[in-house]
Write a protein that holds these residues in place. Structure first.
Motif, short mmCIF file in Angstrom:
data_model
loop_
_atom_site.label_atom_id
_atom_site.label_comp_id
_atom_site.label_asym_id
_atom_site.label_seq_id
_atom_site.Cartn_x
_atom_site.Cartn_y
_atom_site.Cartn_z
N THR A 42 -11.43 -11.97 0.59
CA THR A 42 -12.45 -10.96 0.89
C THR A 42 -12.30 -10.44 2.32
N MET A 43 -12.07 -11.35 3.26
CA MET A 43 -11.86 -10.92 4.64
C MET A 43 -10.64 -10.03 4.76
N SER A 44 -9.57 -10.37 4.06
CA SER A 44 -8.33 -9.58 4.14
C SER A 44 -8.52 -8.18 3.57
N VAL A 45 -9.39 -8.05 2.58
CA VAL A 45 -9.62 -6.75 1.97
C VAL A 45 -10.62 -5.92 2.77
N VAL A 46 -11.69 -6.55 3.24
CA VAL A 46 -12.79 -5.82 3.86
C VAL A 46 -12.56 -5.54 5.34
N MET A 47 -12.09 -6.55 6.10
CA MET A 47 -12.03 -6.43 7.55
C MET A 47 -11.19 -5.25 8.05
N PRO A 48 -10.01 -4.96 7.48
CA PRO A 48 -9.25 -3.80 7.99
C PRO A 48 -10.00 -2.48 7.88
N ASN A 49 -11.06 -2.42 7.06
CA ASN A 49 -11.82 -1.18 6.90
C ASN A 49 -13.03 -1.09 7.83
N VAL A 50 -13.49 -2.23 8.34
CA VAL A 50 -14.72 -2.23 9.14
C VAL A 50 -14.50 -2.69 10.57
N TRP A 51 -13.36 -3.27 10.89
CA TRP A 51 -13.12 -3.80 12.23
C TRP A 51 -12.96 -2.64 13.21
N PRO A 52 -13.52 -2.75 14.41
CA PRO A 52 -13.45 -1.61 15.36
C PRO A 52 -12.05 -1.30 15.85
N HIS A 53 -11.13 -2.25 15.78
CA HIS A 53 -9.76 -2.01 16.23
C HIS A 53 -8.86 -1.73 15.02
N GLN A 54 -7.94 -0.78 15.17
CA GLN A 54 -6.98 -0.48 14.13
C GLN A 54 -5.76 -1.39 14.26
N PHE A 55 -5.09 -1.62 13.14
CA PHE A 55 -3.96 -2.55 13.17
C PHE A 55 -2.78 -2.02 13.98
N ASP A 56 -2.72 -0.70 14.17
CA ASP A 56 -1.59 -0.12 14.91
C ASP A 56 -2.01 0.45 16.25
N SER A 57 -3.24 0.18 16.69
CA SER A 57 -3.69 0.67 18.00
C SER A 57 -3.10 -0.21 19.10
N VAL A 58 -2.51 0.43 20.10
CA VAL A 58 -1.85 -0.27 21.20
C VAL A 58 -2.70 -0.10 22.46
N TYR A 59 -3.02 -1.24 23.10
CA TYR A 59 -3.79 -1.24 24.35
C TYR A 59 -2.84 -1.72 25.46
N ILE A 60 -2.39 -0.79 26.27
CA ILE A 60 -1.40 -1.10 27.30
C ILE A 60 -1.93 -2.11 28.30
#
Length: 312
Positions: A42-60
């Motif tokens: 459930t976490m693997s399905v739901v979290m990528p849609n509601v988490w404030p950070h994107q999986f490909d966002s880069v913070y230098i």
């Protein structure tokens, strides 16, 4: 002598499936594993849609930041609490990776990819292996020998060599992972189903169906397959973690999921290069993968005990 009158109470019996379900839910390890696996999925399905950070966002300014100190892990990792002050209060629950990406969301996305490959490739192996094995076992004779020799030939092919050929011909593709893994995992499924079919193909109910003029395809569909479903269900719970491990191994070698997407195998492969300096990059994906594999194995053990006719 007085006679006893009144309605006769009908005694309700339990079917074999109801009895198996009762024993399965009495197994605490299996039930706990099902609950934990449901939470991870459930976490693997739901979290990528509601988490404030994107999986490909880069913070230098947040490269290789440790998890927040409220996890109590900073001392374990041997990292100073102020080594990455810009990440404080930014919600990086598992810290960040070497590229400055949020590790928590990447672990969740990796779980989605690994579980998807595990389930879909297992369904492919289930569909091909059950039909192939049931057909070979029921027909028997020369057809059975030819079909099983074909399985032996495929077993002799090196799996990695087969995957490399597919990669060269079709290029790196996410869907190709399902094809490559499913094309190998069905072989063992076919052998198991064939062995079960051989043990029941001369039973009285099969001979009765043949005498009644039922076609071979109908016998396989109505009589053979329902009687091999128990061992098949148990093997499926063991195939899913095997597929996840296979995908992780391919991703570890660089033949699996490619950036910016990820899987637990990719994260573990990246984390092992940073293990000494930034161990959280390896610990978190490894913990989730180990927990998932343990869950599937405990569920498989519970199903095997529940469906074992000797325990009825």
């Amino acid at each position: 002598m007085a006679s006893v009158t009144g309605p006769v109470r009908e005694i309700q019996g339990r079917s074999l499936w109801q009895d198996a379900r009762r024993r399965l839910f009495a197994n605490k390890a299996a039930v706990s594993s099902m609950i934990l696996l449901a939470i991870i999925a459930t976490m693997s399905v739901v979290m990528p849609n509601v988490w404030p950070h994107q999986f490909d966002s880069v913070y230098i300014d947040r490269i290789s930041c440790p998890p927040p100190d409220y996890l109590g892990m900073t001392a374990l990792f041997g990292v100073q609490a102020d080594v990455c002050p810009t990440a404080v209060g930014q919600g990086h629950l598992f810290g960040t990776d070497a590229n400055g990406r949020d590790l928590f969301i990447r672990v969740m996305l990796g779980g989605r990819v690994s579980l998807a490959i595990g389930f879909v490739a297992t369904l492919v192996a289930l569909f091909i292996g059950v039909l192939y094995g049931a057909t070979a076992g029921f027909l028997g004779g020369r057809i059975d020998n030819i079909m099983m020799r074909f399985v032996d030939v495929l077993y002799a092919l090196p799996f990695i060599f087969f995957v490399i050929i597919l990669m060269v011909v079709f290029g790196r593709n996410f869907i190709l992972m399902f094809v490559a893994i499913g094309a190998v995992e069905w072989l063992t499924m076919a052998r198991i189903v064939r062995g079960q079919t051989l043990s029941i193909r001369r039973k009285e109910f099969i001979e009765a169906a043949e005498a009644a003029g039922v076609s071979n395809s109908a016998i396989i569909r109505r009589h053979i397959l329902p009687n091999v479903v128990g061992p098949v269900i148990v093997y499926v719970t063991l195939t899913v973690p095997a597929v996840i491990l296979t995908e992780s191994f391919l991703s570890f070698l660089g033949l699996g999921v490619q950036e910016p997407f990820t899987s637990w195998g990719v994260l573990i492969s990246d984390g092992k290069d940073q293990m000494e300096s930034y161990p959280w990059m390896l610990i978190f994906p490894a913990v989730f993968m180990v927990l998932t594999l343990f869950c599937f194995n405990f569920i498989g053990d519970g199903l095997r005990d529940a469906l074992d006719p000797k325990d009825r």
